[in-house]
Design a protein around this motif. Structure first.
Motif, PDB file in Angstrom:
ATOM      1  N   LEU A  36      34.701  37.348  41.765  1.00  0.00           N
ATOM      2  CA  LEU A  36      35.612  37.590  42.890  1.00  0.00           C
ATOM      3  C   LEU A  36      36.711  38.577  42.491  1.00  0.00           C
ATOM      4  O   LEU A  36      37.023  39.512  43.239  1.00  0.00           O
ATOM      5  N   VAL A  37      37.293  38.385  41.316  1.00  0.00           N
ATOM      6  CA  VAL A  37      38.341  39.294  40.832  1.00  0.00           C
ATOM      7  C   VAL A  37      37.783  40.720  40.708  1.00  0.00           C
ATOM      8  O   VAL A  37      38.427  41.690  41.120  1.00  0.00           O
ATOM      9  N   LEU A  38      36.579  40.850  40.159  1.00  0.00           N
ATOM     10  CA  LEU A  38      35.958  42.170  40.010  1.00  0.00           C
ATOM     11  C   LEU A  38      35.663  42.807  41.358  1.00  0.00           C
ATOM     12  O   LEU A  38      35.909  44.006  41.565  1.00  0.00           O
ATOM     13  N   ALA A  39      35.132  42.019  42.292  1.00  0.00           N
ATOM     14  CA  ALA A  39      34.791  42.551  43.604  1.00  0.00           C
ATOM     15  C   ALA A  39      36.035  43.021  44.367  1.00  0.00           C
ATOM     16  O   ALA A  39      36.030  44.090  44.978  1.00  0.00           O
ATOM     17  N   VAL A  40      37.097  42.224  44.312  1.00  0.00           N
ATOM     18  CA  VAL A  40      38.342  42.615  44.990  1.00  0.00           C
ATOM     19  C   VAL A  40      38.916  43.875  44.347  1.00  0.00           C
ATOM     20  O   VAL A  40      39.309  44.822  45.041  1.00  0.00           O
ATOM     21  N   GLY A  41      38.958  43.902  43.015  1.00  0.00           N
ATOM     22  CA  GLY A  41      39.452  45.088  42.319  1.00  0.00           C
ATOM     23  C   GLY A  41      38.614  46.319  42.600  1.00  0.00           C
ATOM     24  O   GLY A  41      39.135  47.421  42.740  1.00  0.00           O
ATOM     25  N   GLY A  42      37.306  46.126  42.689  1.00  0.00           N
ATOM     26  CA  GLY A  42      36.424  47.239  42.994  1.00  0.00           C
ATOM     27  C   GLY A  42      36.556  47.725  44.428  1.00  0.00           C
ATOM     28  O   GLY A  42      36.465  48.918  44.705  1.00  0.00           O
ATOM     29  N   THR A  69      40.387  49.229  44.525  1.00  0.00           N
ATOM     30  CA  THR A  69      40.809  49.780  43.236  1.00  0.00           C
ATOM     31  C   THR A  69      41.962  48.898  42.753  1.00  0.00           C
ATOM     32  O   THR A  69      42.763  48.405  43.554  1.00  0.00           O
ATOM     33  N   TYR A  70      42.006  48.669  41.476  1.00  0.00           N
ATOM     34  CA  TYR A  70      42.934  47.701  40.909  1.00  0.00           C
ATOM     35  C   TYR A  70      44.397  48.022  41.200  1.00  0.00           C
ATOM     36  O   TYR A  70      45.204  47.125  41.371  1.00  0.00           O
ATOM     37  N   ALA A  71      44.742  49.274  41.262  1.00  0.00           N
ATOM     38  CA  ALA A  71      46.139  49.655  41.493  1.00  0.00           C
ATOM     39  C   ALA A  71      46.562  49.467  42.946  1.00  0.00           C
ATOM     40  O   ALA A  71      47.750  49.563  43.257  1.00  0.00           O
ATOM     41  N   ARG A  72      45.600  49.180  43.844  1.00  0.00           N
ATOM     42  CA  ARG A  72      45.922  49.100  45.272  1.00  0.00           C
ATOM     43  C   ARG A  72      45.562  47.766  45.913  1.00  0.00           C
ATOM     44  O   ARG A  72      45.494  47.680  47.141  1.00  0.00           O
ATOM     45  N   VAL A  73      45.319  46.751  45.131  1.00  0.00           N
ATOM     46  CA  VAL A  73      44.989  45.439  45.699  1.00  0.00           C
ATOM     47  C   VAL A  73      46.235  44.897  46.403  1.00  0.00           C
ATOM     48  O   VAL A  73      47.307  44.805  45.789  1.00  0.00           O
ATOM     49  N   PRO A  74      46.118  44.548  47.694  1.00  0.00           N
ATOM     50  CA  PRO A  74      47.301  44.075  48.440  1.00  0.00           C
ATOM     51  C   PRO A  74      48.010  42.883  47.797  1.00  0.00           C
ATOM     52  O   PRO A  74      49.239  42.845  47.764  1.00  0.00           O
ATOM     53  N   LEU A  75      47.267  41.927  47.258  1.00  0.00           N
ATOM     54  CA  LEU A  75      47.899  40.787  46.600  1.00  0.00           C
ATOM     55  C   LEU A  75      48.785  41.264  45.450  1.00  0.00           C
ATOM     56  O   LEU A  75      49.896  40.768  45.260  1.00  0.00           O
ATOM     57  N   GLY A  76      48.318  42.252  44.700  1.00  0.00           N
ATOM     58  CA  GLY A  76      49.117  42.817  43.617  1.00  0.00           C
ATOM     59  C   GLY A  76      50.372  43.504  44.132  1.00  0.00           C
ATOM     60  O   GLY A  76      51.432  43.445  43.506  1.00  0.00           O
ATOM     61  N   LEU A  85      58.603  44.411  40.391  1.00  0.00           N
ATOM     62  CA  LEU A  85      57.926  45.089  39.282  1.00  0.00           C
ATOM     63  C   LEU A  85      57.766  46.578  39.579  1.00  0.00           C
ATOM     64  O   LEU A  85      57.836  47.004  40.732  1.00  0.00           O
ATOM     65  N   ASP A  86      57.505  47.362  38.553  1.00  0.00           N
ATOM     66  CA  ASP A  86      57.308  48.803  38.711  1.00  0.00           C
ATOM     67  C   ASP A  86      55.892  49.160  39.133  1.00  0.00           C
ATOM     68  O   ASP A  86      55.661  50.270  39.606  1.00  0.00           O
ATOM     69  N   ARG A  87      54.939  48.259  38.922  1.00  0.00           N
ATOM     70  CA  ARG A  87      53.539  48.572  39.196  1.00  0.00           C
ATOM     71  C   ARG A  87      52.818  47.362  39.772  1.00  0.00           C
ATOM     72  O   ARG A  87      53.261  46.235  39.616  1.00  0.00           O
ATOM     73  N   ASN A  88      51.692  47.613  40.389  1.00  0.00           N
ATOM     74  CA  ASN A  88      50.826  46.572  40.899  1.00  0.00           C
ATOM     75  C   ASN A  88      50.195  45.863  39.697  1.00  0.00           C
ATOM     76  O   ASN A  88      49.509  46.488  38.898  1.00  0.00           O
ATOM     77  N   PRO A  89      50.408  44.549  39.550  1.00  0.00           N
ATOM     78  CA  PRO A  89      49.937  43.852  38.352  1.00  0.00           C
ATOM     79  C   PRO A  89      48.490  43.362  38.424  1.00  0.00           C
ATOM     80  O   PRO A  89      48.019  42.708  37.499  1.00  0.00           O
ATOM     81  N   TYR A  90      47.759  43.677  39.490  1.00  0.00           N
ATOM     82  CA  TYR A  90      46.394  43.161  39.614  1.00  0.00           C
ATOM     83  C   TYR A  90      45.502  43.649  38.475  1.00  0.00           C
ATOM     84  O   TYR A  90      44.637  42.924  37.998  1.00  0.00           O
ATOM     85  N   ASP A  91      45.724  44.868  38.005  1.00  0.00           N
ATOM     86  CA  ASP A  91      44.962  45.403  36.876  1.00  0.00           C
ATOM     87  C   ASP A  91      45.176  44.540  35.632  1.00  0.00           C
ATOM     88  O   ASP A  91      44.234  44.223  34.915  1.00  0.00           O
TER      89      ASP A  91
END
Length: 179
Positions: A39-45, A48-55, A64-70
């Motif tokens: 699930l984590v991989l599919a959402v990140g894919g 893209t990890y830098a743009r996941v809304p939850l992050g 924070l300065d960046r999206n932490p989902y990565d």
């Protein structure tokens, strides 16, 4: 493209698990963790990890300065495979029952993370500026080191927090004759 890159692990792993389930069944813990990691991989894919809304929500909520989902993805890259490696070592290795499987588990996860970072580096060299979304560095020059550190922390936490539960499930699997 991102979604395919991230879900290739699921597309390869799921058939492998199904094909070997009778000969080499996995513990419930490992199956649940693999599903969560998928699930984590599919959402990140997908995003893209830098743009996941939850992050984005976490970034904004914590200032924070960046999206932490990565970072979360790389933590999972250590946490989940640690149980997979531990299960394989516990069931197939002559080292089972010794103290070696725990540090070897962490080392294997860290090695996998380093290899993954080398693949990302190769993609950056080949893709140039177009690789930014793929890499999700978000301008952090230490992103590679942070990614490997997160995997190290994930693997270490997994071994420390889940070993007893995992041992019980491995014991139950062995007692049922399905080892």
């Amino acid at each position: 493209m991102h979604f395919l890159r991230e879900t290739v692990w699921v597309l390869v792993g799921l058939p492998l698990i199904v094909l070997t389930r009778r000969r080499f069944p996995l513990t419930t813990l490992l199956c649940c963790l693999l599903a969560a990691h998928a699930l984590v991989l599919a959402v990140g894919g997908h995003y893209t990890y830098a743009r996941v809304p939850l992050g984005d929500w976490v970034r904004d909520g914590l200032g924070l300065d960046r999206n932490p989902y990565d970072r979360f993805g790389h933590l999972m890259q250590g946490f989940v495979p640690a149980i997979l490696v531990r299960e394989l070592l516990s069931r197939t290795s002559p080292l089972r029952g010794s103290r070696w499987p725990a540090p070897l588990t962490v080392c294997v996860c860290l090695a996998f993370s380093a290899v993954f970072e080398m693949f990302e580096w190769a993609a950056a060299v080949i893709g140039g500026q177009a690789a930014d979304d793929f890499l999700a560095t978000q301008g952090d020059v230490w992103d590679t080191q942070w990614d490997m550190f997160c995997a190290l922390i994930g693997a270490t936490l997994s071994v420390l927090l889940l070993s007893r539960l995992h041992d019980r499930q491995l014991g139950a699997l062995a007692a049922s004759g399905r080892r």
